[in-house]
Design a protein around this motif. Structure first.
Motif, PDB file in Angstrom:
ATOM      1  N   ALA A  25       0.827  -1.207   0.000  1.00  0.00           N
ATOM      2  CA  ALA A  25       0.000   0.000   0.000  1.00  0.00           C
ATOM      3  C   ALA A  25       0.862   1.258   0.000  1.00  0.00           C
ATOM      4  O   ALA A  25       0.569   2.227  -0.726  1.00  0.00           O
ATOM      5  CB  ALA A  25      -0.925  -0.004   1.216  1.00  0.00           C
ATOM      6  N   LEU A  26       1.931   1.255   0.793  1.00  0.00           N
ATOM      7  CA  LEU A  26       2.808   2.422   0.831  1.00  0.00           C
ATOM      8  C   LEU A  26       3.503   2.643  -0.501  1.00  0.00           C
ATOM      9  O   LEU A  26       3.645   3.777  -0.975  1.00  0.00           O
ATOM     10  CB  LEU A  26       3.837   2.244   1.954  1.00  0.00           C
ATOM     11  CG  LEU A  26       3.266   2.153   3.376  1.00  0.00           C
ATOM     12  CD1 LEU A  26       4.389   1.920   4.384  1.00  0.00           C
ATOM     13  CD2 LEU A  26       2.484   3.401   3.749  1.00  0.00           C
ATOM     14  N   HIS A  27       3.943   1.544  -1.133  1.00  0.00           N
ATOM     15  CA  HIS A  27       4.614   1.674  -2.430  1.00  0.00           C
ATOM     16  C   HIS A  27       3.636   2.158  -3.513  1.00  0.00           C
ATOM     17  O   HIS A  27       3.993   2.988  -4.362  1.00  0.00           O
ATOM     18  CB  HIS A  27       5.220   0.334  -2.839  1.00  0.00           C
ATOM     19  CG  HIS A  27       6.340  -0.103  -1.941  1.00  0.00           C
ATOM     20  ND1 HIS A  27       6.734  -1.417  -1.826  1.00  0.00           N
ATOM     21  CD2 HIS A  27       7.132   0.598  -1.100  1.00  0.00           C
ATOM     22  CE1 HIS A  27       7.741  -1.496  -0.964  1.00  0.00           C
ATOM     23  NE2 HIS A  27       7.987  -0.287  -0.512  1.00  0.00           N
ATOM     24  N   PHE A  28       2.423   1.613  -3.480  1.00  0.00           N
ATOM     25  CA  PHE A  28       1.421   2.046  -4.455  1.00  0.00           C
ATOM     26  C   PHE A  28       1.101   3.521  -4.257  1.00  0.00           C
ATOM     27  O   PHE A  28       0.913   4.278  -5.213  1.00  0.00           O
ATOM     28  CB  PHE A  28       0.173   1.194  -4.314  1.00  0.00           C
ATOM     29  CG  PHE A  28      -0.903   1.501  -5.313  1.00  0.00           C
ATOM     30  CD1 PHE A  28      -0.605   1.686  -6.651  1.00  0.00           C
ATOM     31  CD2 PHE A  28      -2.233   1.600  -4.918  1.00  0.00           C
ATOM     32  CE1 PHE A  28      -1.595   1.969  -7.585  1.00  0.00           C
ATOM     33  CE2 PHE A  28      -3.234   1.881  -5.830  1.00  0.00           C
ATOM     34  CZ  PHE A  28      -2.909   2.060  -7.167  1.00  0.00           C
ATOM     35  N   GLY A  29       1.073   3.943  -2.986  1.00  0.00           N
ATOM     36  CA  GLY A  29       0.777   5.345  -2.712  1.00  0.00           C
ATOM     37  C   GLY A  29       1.845   6.291  -3.213  1.00  0.00           C
ATOM     38  O   GLY A  29       1.576   7.487  -3.445  1.00  0.00           O
ATOM     39  N   ARG A  30       3.072   5.778  -3.398  1.00  0.00           N
ATOM     40  CA  ARG A  30       4.159   6.637  -3.852  1.00  0.00           C
ATOM     41  C   ARG A  30       4.239   6.743  -5.373  1.00  0.00           C
ATOM     42  O   ARG A  30       5.128   7.408  -5.900  1.00  0.00           O
ATOM     43  CB  ARG A  30       5.501   6.114  -3.323  1.00  0.00           C
ATOM     44  CG  ARG A  30       5.623   6.138  -1.806  1.00  0.00           C
ATOM     45  CD  ARG A  30       7.033   5.815  -1.350  1.00  0.00           C
ATOM     46  NE  ARG A  30       7.099   5.700   0.101  1.00  0.00           N
ATOM     47  CZ  ARG A  30       7.306   4.561   0.747  1.00  0.00           C
ATOM     48  NH1 ARG A  30       7.474   3.440   0.067  1.00  0.00           N
ATOM     49  NH2 ARG A  30       7.358   4.537   2.069  1.00  0.00           N
ATOM     50  N   THR A  31       3.350   6.094  -6.084  1.00  0.00           N
ATOM     51  CA  THR A  31       3.433   6.117  -7.548  1.00  0.00           C
ATOM     52  C   THR A  31       3.121   7.493  -8.127  1.00  0.00           C
ATOM     53  O   THR A  31       3.686   7.881  -9.144  1.00  0.00           O
ATOM     54  CB  THR A  31       2.470   5.084  -8.157  1.00  0.00           C
ATOM     55  OG1 THR A  31       1.137   5.322  -7.663  1.00  0.00           O
ATOM     56  CG2 THR A  31       2.898   3.668  -7.785  1.00  0.00           C
ATOM     57  N   CYS A  32       2.222   8.209  -7.462  1.00  0.00           N
ATOM     58  CA  CYS A  32       1.946   9.569  -7.932  1.00  0.00           C
ATOM     59  C   CYS A  32       1.238  10.343  -6.826  1.00  0.00           C
ATOM     60  O   CYS A  32       0.720   9.754  -5.870  1.00  0.00           O
ATOM     61  CB  CYS A  32       1.118   9.568  -9.214  1.00  0.00           C
ATOM     62  SG  CYS A  32      -0.593   9.081  -8.984  1.00  0.00           S
ATOM     63  N   THR A  33       1.204  11.630  -6.978  1.00  0.00           N
ATOM     64  CA  THR A  33       0.630  12.491  -5.940  1.00  0.00           C
ATOM     65  C   THR A  33      -0.849  12.225  -5.734  1.00  0.00           C
ATOM     66  O   THR A  33      -1.344  12.187  -4.597  1.00  0.00           O
ATOM     67  CB  THR A  33       0.851  13.966  -6.307  1.00  0.00           C
ATOM     68  OG1 THR A  33       2.243  14.208  -6.466  1.00  0.00           O
ATOM     69  CG2 THR A  33       0.303  14.885  -5.232  1.00  0.00           C
ATOM     70  N   ALA A  34      -1.593  12.022  -6.806  1.00  0.00           N
ATOM     71  CA  ALA A  34      -3.046  11.835  -6.693  1.00  0.00           C
ATOM     72  C   ALA A  34      -3.371  10.570  -5.904  1.00  0.00           C
ATOM     73  O   ALA A  34      -4.272  10.565  -5.047  1.00  0.00           O
ATOM     74  CB  ALA A  34      -3.662  11.763  -8.086  1.00  0.00           C
ATOM     75  N   ILE A  35      -2.648   9.485  -6.190  1.00  0.00           N
ATOM     76  CA  ILE A  35      -2.907   8.234  -5.470  1.00  0.00           C
ATOM     77  C   ILE A  35      -2.442   8.346  -4.024  1.00  0.00           C
ATOM     78  O   ILE A  35      -3.082   7.814  -3.108  1.00  0.00           O
ATOM     79  CB  ILE A  35      -2.217   7.062  -6.195  1.00  0.00           C
ATOM     80  CG1 ILE A  35      -2.894   6.828  -7.553  1.00  0.00           C
ATOM     81  CG2 ILE A  35      -2.259   5.790  -5.363  1.00  0.00           C
ATOM     82  CD1 ILE A  35      -2.286   5.718  -8.371  1.00  0.00           C
ATOM     83  N   ILE A  38      -5.030   9.819  -1.779  1.00  0.00           N
ATOM     84  CA  ILE A  38      -6.073   8.879  -1.353  1.00  0.00           C
ATOM     85  C   ILE A  38      -5.607   8.101  -0.124  1.00  0.00           C
ATOM     86  O   ILE A  38      -6.342   7.940   0.855  1.00  0.00           O
ATOM     87  CB  ILE A  38      -6.421   7.919  -2.506  1.00  0.00           C
ATOM     88  CG1 ILE A  38      -7.069   8.688  -3.650  1.00  0.00           C
ATOM     89  CG2 ILE A  38      -7.329   6.791  -2.022  1.00  0.00           C
ATOM     90  CD1 ILE A  38      -7.365   7.856  -4.865  1.00  0.00           C
ATOM     91  N   LEU A  39      -4.358   7.610  -0.162  1.00  0.00           N
ATOM     92  CA  LEU A  39      -3.851   6.840   0.971  1.00  0.00           C
ATOM     93  C   LEU A  39      -3.776   7.687   2.233  1.00  0.00           C
ATOM     94  O   LEU A  39      -4.081   7.209   3.341  1.00  0.00           O
ATOM     95  CB  LEU A  39      -2.470   6.277   0.640  1.00  0.00           C
ATOM     96  CG  LEU A  39      -1.787   5.458   1.740  1.00  0.00           C
ATOM     97  CD1 LEU A  39      -2.618   4.237   2.101  1.00  0.00           C
ATOM     98  CD2 LEU A  39      -0.384   5.051   1.325  1.00  0.00           C
ATOM     99  N   GLU A  40      -3.380   8.942   2.099  1.00  0.00           N
ATOM    100  CA  GLU A  40      -3.216   9.800   3.266  1.00  0.00           C
ATOM    101  C   GLU A  40      -4.521  10.448   3.715  1.00  0.00           C
ATOM    102  O   GLU A  40      -4.549  11.119   4.751  1.00  0.00           O
ATOM    103  CB  GLU A  40      -2.182  10.886   2.973  1.00  0.00           C
ATOM    104  CG  GLU A  40      -0.766  10.327   2.779  1.00  0.00           C
ATOM    105  CD  GLU A  40       0.262  11.418   2.592  1.00  0.00           C
ATOM    106  OE1 GLU A  40      -0.158  12.577   2.372  1.00  0.00           O
ATOM    107  OE2 GLU A  40       1.464  11.120   2.669  1.00  0.00           O
ATOM    108  N   SER A  41      -5.562  10.249   2.957  1.00  0.00           N
ATOM    109  CA  SER A  41      -6.842  10.855   3.315  1.00  0.00           C
ATOM    110  C   SER A  41      -7.399  10.206   4.584  1.00  0.00           C
ATOM    111  O   SER A  41      -7.476   8.978   4.672  1.00  0.00           O
ATOM    112  CB  SER A  41      -7.841  10.688   2.170  1.00  0.00           C
ATOM    113  OG  SER A  41      -9.142  10.997   2.595  1.00  0.00           O
ATOM    114  N   PRO A  42      -7.782  10.993   5.596  1.00  0.00           N
ATOM    115  CA  PRO A  42      -8.396  10.418   6.798  1.00  0.00           C
ATOM    116  C   PRO A  42      -9.637   9.586   6.477  1.00  0.00           C
ATOM    117  O   PRO A  42      -9.984   8.659   7.214  1.00  0.00           O
ATOM    118  CB  PRO A  42      -8.756  11.646   7.634  1.00  0.00           C
ATOM    119  CG  PRO A  42      -7.850  12.728   7.140  1.00  0.00           C
ATOM    120  CD  PRO A  42      -7.657  12.454   5.670  1.00  0.00           C
ATOM    121  N   GLU A  43     -10.279   9.907   5.380  1.00  0.00           N
ATOM    122  CA  GLU A  43     -11.493   9.180   4.993  1.00  0.00           C
ATOM    123  C   GLU A  43     -11.186   7.755   4.560  1.00  0.00           C
ATOM    124  O   GLU A  43     -12.002   6.848   4.790  1.00  0.00           O
ATOM    125  CB  GLU A  43     -12.182   9.944   3.857  1.00  0.00           C
ATOM    126  CG  GLU A  43     -13.455   9.270   3.345  1.00  0.00           C
ATOM    127  CD  GLU A  43     -14.042  10.019   2.173  1.00  0.00           C
ATOM    128  OE1 GLU A  43     -15.090   9.564   1.661  1.00  0.00           O
ATOM    129  OE2 GLU A  43     -13.478  11.061   1.755  1.00  0.00           O
TER     130      GLU A  43
END
Length: 461
Positions: A25-35, A38-43
């Motif tokens: 999940a962390l690696h996928f989140g680093r692929t681009c700012t938009a993704i 989503i990972l860092e969103s409290p929601e």
């Protein structure tokens, strides 16, 4: 052109939730700012991490471990607030059935009736544990260990135990006959874990930690009949075994983890607990006395103290305690050499009350926690934890072994070949139970060949 980021957030969240572990999940989140947003969103963050922890095979022990650590804290709070010894329920005179008390019921729910639900705080605890145990992984992969890098309680009977310990703790400044430690595998490749090996390592550490917590909880309940905790422990461990799809490989992983933690890492950094004085929070301190060369008559007594320290530490210290011990020891022995005594809370957490009737040092996964009038085997192995894990390896191997009666038993060849080939490199040595079984069969075949070559040798019957 359609891009991944054109997908709605709901679909991207589903992709996150289907990943194998937290790193994915962390690696996928680093692929681009938009993704990453989503990972860092409290929601979405808690939803994603909770889904991965609940569904991932890597994290199959995490929910149970979270719950049993909460129970551990309940034990500590109960005893530190003046709670009396925890007694057990007497069997019903009509049915002779045993009824669990409230503490045993909680333990039962933590292991057997564990729901696939995890609270928000436990999600954060699991993410922190995933990152924190990476320190152990880095220590495991940092160098290739040899037999001289391991010290077992049985070595305390040797006259050179303190010299052996000193050489281990100062290995960087000592010359050895065997090759120096390097961060290389036997084939010369770097000792680096891939994603599958990282998953195996994490699962083995969390499972071992869970085993140890089960044993710790049962040890703090006063039993008069050894069969009750023995039955409960076996029931719990069998259930945990059922969660593993490669039993032989996982049994080898557990044995490697135990020996790395308590036969290498613990003695290597044991200076952080040496020569402690008793204090009100720790009347029977977890410590050992260093050897003064000017007092040779005290050698045997201090060697016995080191033997007891290794036993008690294997029973009381958990993986995070060893991480803290390693960090404290590394800091103490570097300029400006600060004094960093263990915090009193450490001893309160691992032994919240004096246990005059409990020999926790010999309490193992494979033996009933001895307290009060509990009967225990007359002869305990020198390292009961390792003996139990080796028996597990043998049991798992017997299910798949070659039935050829001419081959020697695994126990006749395991110790030497395991130490020489697999102990510190098991995560590279085999990638499946079938591969591990094939290599162990080769050990037996090699031993039969050696015996046949000896004068008067022949096929084992």
């Amino acid at each position: 052109m359609v891009f991944l980021t054109n997908l709605p957030n709901e679909l991207l969240v589903q992709i996150f939730c289907s990943l194998g572990d937290i790193d994915d999940a962390l690696h996928f989140g680093r692929t681009c700012t938009a993704i990453n947003h989503i990972l860092e969103s409290p929601e979405f963050y808690l939803l994603i991490m909770r889904s991965i922890i609940v569904s991932s095979d890597t994290h199959r022990f995490d929910i149970r471990l979270c719950n049993i650590l909460d129970l551990h804290r309940e034990f500590v709070n109960y005893f530190t607030s003046g709670g009396a010894s925890i007694s057990v329920n007497a069997p019903s005179p009509r049915t002779a059935f045993y009824t669990l008390n409230c503490w045993e019921t909680k333990l039962h729910e933590c292991v057997l009736n564990c729901p696939d639900e995890i609270e928000d705080e436990q999600v954060f605890d699991t993410v922190a544990r995933w990152q924190g145990l990476r320190v152990l992984q880095d220590l495991y992969t940092s160098k290739e260990l040899t037999q001289k890098d391991y010290i077992y309680p049985k070595h305390c009977n040797a006259p050179d135990i303190f010299q052996r310990l000193d050489l281990l703790q100062n290995r960087g400044n000592e010359s050895y006959d065997d090759p120096p430690s390097t961060p290389k595998k036997p084939n010369g490749q770097p000792r680096v874990f891939d994603a599958e090996q990282t998953s195996r390592f994490y699962s083995a550490v969390t499972c071992y930690w869970l085993y140890n917590e089960i044993r710790w909880c049962l040890t703090h309940i006063s039993y008069n009949d050894w069969q009750i905790p023995d039955f409960l422990r076996d029931t719990f461990l069998k259930h945990l075994d059922s969660l593993t799809s490669s039993p032989l490989l996982f049994a080898l992983d557990l044995l490697s983890i135990h020996e790395f933690l308590y036969a290498h890492l613990l003695p290597l950094h044991s200076r952080g607990l040496a020569d402690l004085s008793p204090n009100p929070t720790n009347p029977s301190p977890l410590t050992w006395a260093t050897l003064d060369p000017s007092e040779p008559p005290a050698h045997a007594q201090k060697a016995a103290g080191l033997h007891s320290f290794l036993h008690r530490s294997a029973a009381l210290l958990q993986p995070p305690d060893l991480i803290a011990l390693a960090a404290r020891d590394a800091t103490i022995h570097r300029p400006p050499y600060p004094l960093l005594a263990p915090p009193p809370s450490l001893f309160t957490h691992i032994q919240p009350r004096p246990l005059p009737g409990t020999r926790i040092a010999v309490s193992s996964f494979g033996y009933a926690p001895p307290s009060g009038r509990v009967r225990v085997p007359a002869q305990l192995p020198i390292d009961p934890h390792a003996a139990f894990l080796r028996r597990r390896v043998d049991v798992c191997f017997q299910r798949v072994q070659n039935p050829d009666a001419g081959l020697p038993g695994l126990g006749e060849v395991f110790e030497a070949r395991w130490a020489a080939e697999a102990r510190g490199a098991v995560f590279w040595w085999a990638q499946s139970s079938a591969k591990a079984a094939m290599r162990m069969e080769r050990w037996r075949e090699d031993e039969r060949g050696r015996r046949a070559e000896r004068p008067g040798g022949g096929v084992v019957s």
